[in-house]
Design an enzyme around this catalytic site. Structure first.
Site, PDB file in Angstrom:
ATOM      1  N   TYR A 200       0.897  -1.045  -0.074  1.00 58.99           N
ATOM      2  CA  TYR A 200       0.117   0.066   0.148  1.00 58.99           C
ATOM      3  C   TYR A 200       0.959   1.162  -0.189  1.00 58.99           C
ATOM      4  CZ  TYR A 200      -4.098  -2.867   1.159  1.00 58.99           C
ATOM      5  OH  TYR A 200      -5.025  -3.820   1.328  1.00 58.99           O
ATOM      6  N   PRO A 292     -12.302   0.259  -1.290  1.00 54.97           N
ATOM      7  CA  PRO A 292     -11.703  -0.643  -1.339  1.00 54.97           C
ATOM      8  C   PRO A 292     -10.362  -0.986  -0.316  1.00 54.97           C
ATOM      9  CG  PRO A 292     -11.605   0.471  -3.358  1.00 54.97           C
ATOM     10  CD  PRO A 292     -12.204   1.119  -2.633  1.00 54.97           C
ATOM     11  N   LYS A 296     -12.322  -4.604   2.555  1.00 55.89           N
ATOM     12  CA  LYS A 296     -13.221  -5.148   3.245  1.00 55.89           C
ATOM     13  C   LYS A 296     -14.624  -5.716   2.898  1.00 55.89           C
ATOM     14  CE  LYS A 296     -11.223  -5.534   7.224  1.00 55.89           C
ATOM     15  NZ  LYS A 296     -10.762  -6.608   6.709  1.00 55.89           N
ATOM     16  N   TYR A 384      -7.370  -5.353   9.835  1.00 55.44           N
ATOM     17  CA  TYR A 384      -7.156  -5.914   8.555  1.00 55.44           C
ATOM     18  C   TYR A 384      -7.609  -7.373   8.258  1.00 55.44           C
ATOM     19  CZ  TYR A 384      -4.966  -6.069   3.936  1.00 55.44           C
ATOM     20  OH  TYR A 384      -5.029  -6.143   2.506  1.00 55.44           O
TER      21      TYR A 384
END
Ligand code: FAD
Ligand code: DHB
Length: 389
Positions: A200, A292, A296, A384
């Site tokens: 990320y 997004p 989830k 997460y």
């Protein structure tokens, strides 16, 4: 025609609900307005929580996931051109599995076909009726003929644009929404992933995400303006922009190639309350959307289906309506936590067009805190990998 549960929508929510109920001897008919091939052609989510893996096992459709899914014990977060790892396994004892939504849908469709339970594809004008009384029905048209399906309950699993939520009188439903001022441009390519785990990336040119579907298939996303058109993004333009947002190691290791899918998705947070209206239930994207960034959306659809399937089994087995009475409250408590986490990840990682210098300093402090405090890392990891059902 008559069934116990009429399910509207053959996405992951509807198919998983159908399979779990079938395993408990409860009859369902699924009505889907698209073709099976169209449903399988949609490239969407890729990260599966352990809770959802357990549900897929219970539904008898986890064999390929266990064979082909990639188990990830952590993820990487990049800012200031530096990568930091959040170790899910060490911090929470849990992992996530990378396995595409398309594959889950295929596994569920095959299991349903093998079970003989009916799915009516390309059903037009599907309309839930009389769900405020004891005898709900669903009307639809197929091959030019009108049909009616009588049932005990209707499960609205028909996604954000579906008919189920829109059939509820406006005064009976409350909607909560935030629309973000950017989208995600995604590509799928048959190239090896740039790293063993997801990355990320917070970058001044905008967010980027490096994900994958297998050791030979990659999925990458770039934050883009909502004014962008997918036709304006050649593969080479996409790869050049991704390289600008990657760190040095990523730039050196990135393998580029022809895309096999390319699309732009808007980002939105949305919740409809409640999720039960008499004998109509909403589940999955029909009731809520998350941006997004926290991976989830699909997992929340599965947790709704978990609560709903148990409530319906309890209704038939124990003649108790306690589960169906609590469905909306139980599902919404989990949904709002996932909404909070997805909003937080989105806010921390994206470049907002209107953000001030103050906002950007705060964003940097948030990232710095995440990678330097074990309490902050545990909180991120716990959300997460998925909160317990
Ligand atoms: P859906 O998958 O939307 O399925 C609903 C089904 O109902 C569809 O098959 C539809 O054709 C059918 N239907 C609709 N209207 C009717 C009607 N009137 N009559 C009959 N049938 C109807 N989540 C992530 O975690 N990560 C991601 O990267 C990610 N990317 C996404 C990209 C896009 C473009 C979208 C739209 C979603 C994405 N999501 C992602 C979210 C995730 O894919 C969804 O949360 C998940 O698909 C929800 O499953 P569902 O079955 O509830 O809804
Ligand atoms: C993927 C999508 C996500 O939104 C995410 O947070 C992680 C992975 C994916 O499509 O692989």
């Amino acid at each position: 025609m008559r069934t116990q549960i009429a399910i509207i929508g053959a996405g992951p929510s509807g198919l998983l609900l159908g399979q779990l109920l079938h395993g408990q001897g409860i009859d369902t008919v699924i009505l889907e307005n698209r073709s099976a091939d169209y449903v399988l052609g949609r490239i969407r989510a890729g990260v599966i929580e352990q809770g959802m893996v357990g549900l897929l096992e219970e539904a008898g459709v986890a064999a390929r996931l266990h064979g082909e899914g990639l188990v990830h014990g952590g993820t990487e977060i990049t800012f200031d051109d530096t990568r930091h790892r959040i170790d899910f396994k060490k911090l929470t004892g849990k992992t996530v599995t990378v396995y595409g939504q398309t594959e889950i849908t295929r596994d569920l469709m095959e299991a349903r076909a093998a079970s003989g339970a009916p799915t009516i594809y390309e059903a037009q004008d599907v309309t839930p009726l009389d769900f405020d009384g004891e005898k709900p029905r669903v009307r639809y048209r197929k091959d030019g003929k009108d049909h009616e399906l009588a049932c005990d309950f209707i499960a609205g699993c028909d996604g954000f644009h579906g008919v189920s939520r829109q059939s509820v009188p406006a005064g009976s439903i409350e909607l909560f929404e935030r629309v973000y001022p950017f989208g995600w441009l995604g590509i799928l390519s048959d190239t090896p992933p740039v790293s063993d785990e997801l990355i990320y990336i917070n970058h001044e040119r905008g967010f980027a995400l490096c994900s994958m579907r297998s050791h030979t298939r990659s999925r990458y996303y770039l934050q883009c303006s909502l004014a962008e058109h997918v036709e304006d993004w050649s593969d080479s333009r996409f790869w050049d922009e991704l390289k600008l947002r990657l760190d040095k190691e990523g730039r050196e290791r990135l393998v580029t190639g022809a895309s096999i899918e390319k699309s732009i998705a808007p980002l939105r947070s949305f919740v409809a309350e409640p999720m039960r209206f008499g004998r109509l239930f909403l589940a999955g994207d029909a009731a809520h959307i998350v941006p997004p960034t926290g991976a989830k959306g699909l997992n929340l659809a599965a947790s709704d289906v978990h609560y709903l399937s148990r409530a319906l089994v309890e209704f038939y087995r124990e003649k108790s309506s306690a589960g169906i009475d609590h469905y909306s409250g139980r599902a919404l408590a989990r949904i709002w936590k996932a909404e909070r986490f997805s909003w937080w990840m989105t806010t921390m990682l994206h470049r907002f067009p209107e953000s001030s210098g103050f906002d950007r300093r705060l964003q940097h402090a948030e990232l710095d805190y995440l990678v330097s405090s074990s309490a902050a890392a545990v909180a991120m990891a716990e959300n997460y990998v998925g909160l317990p059902y």
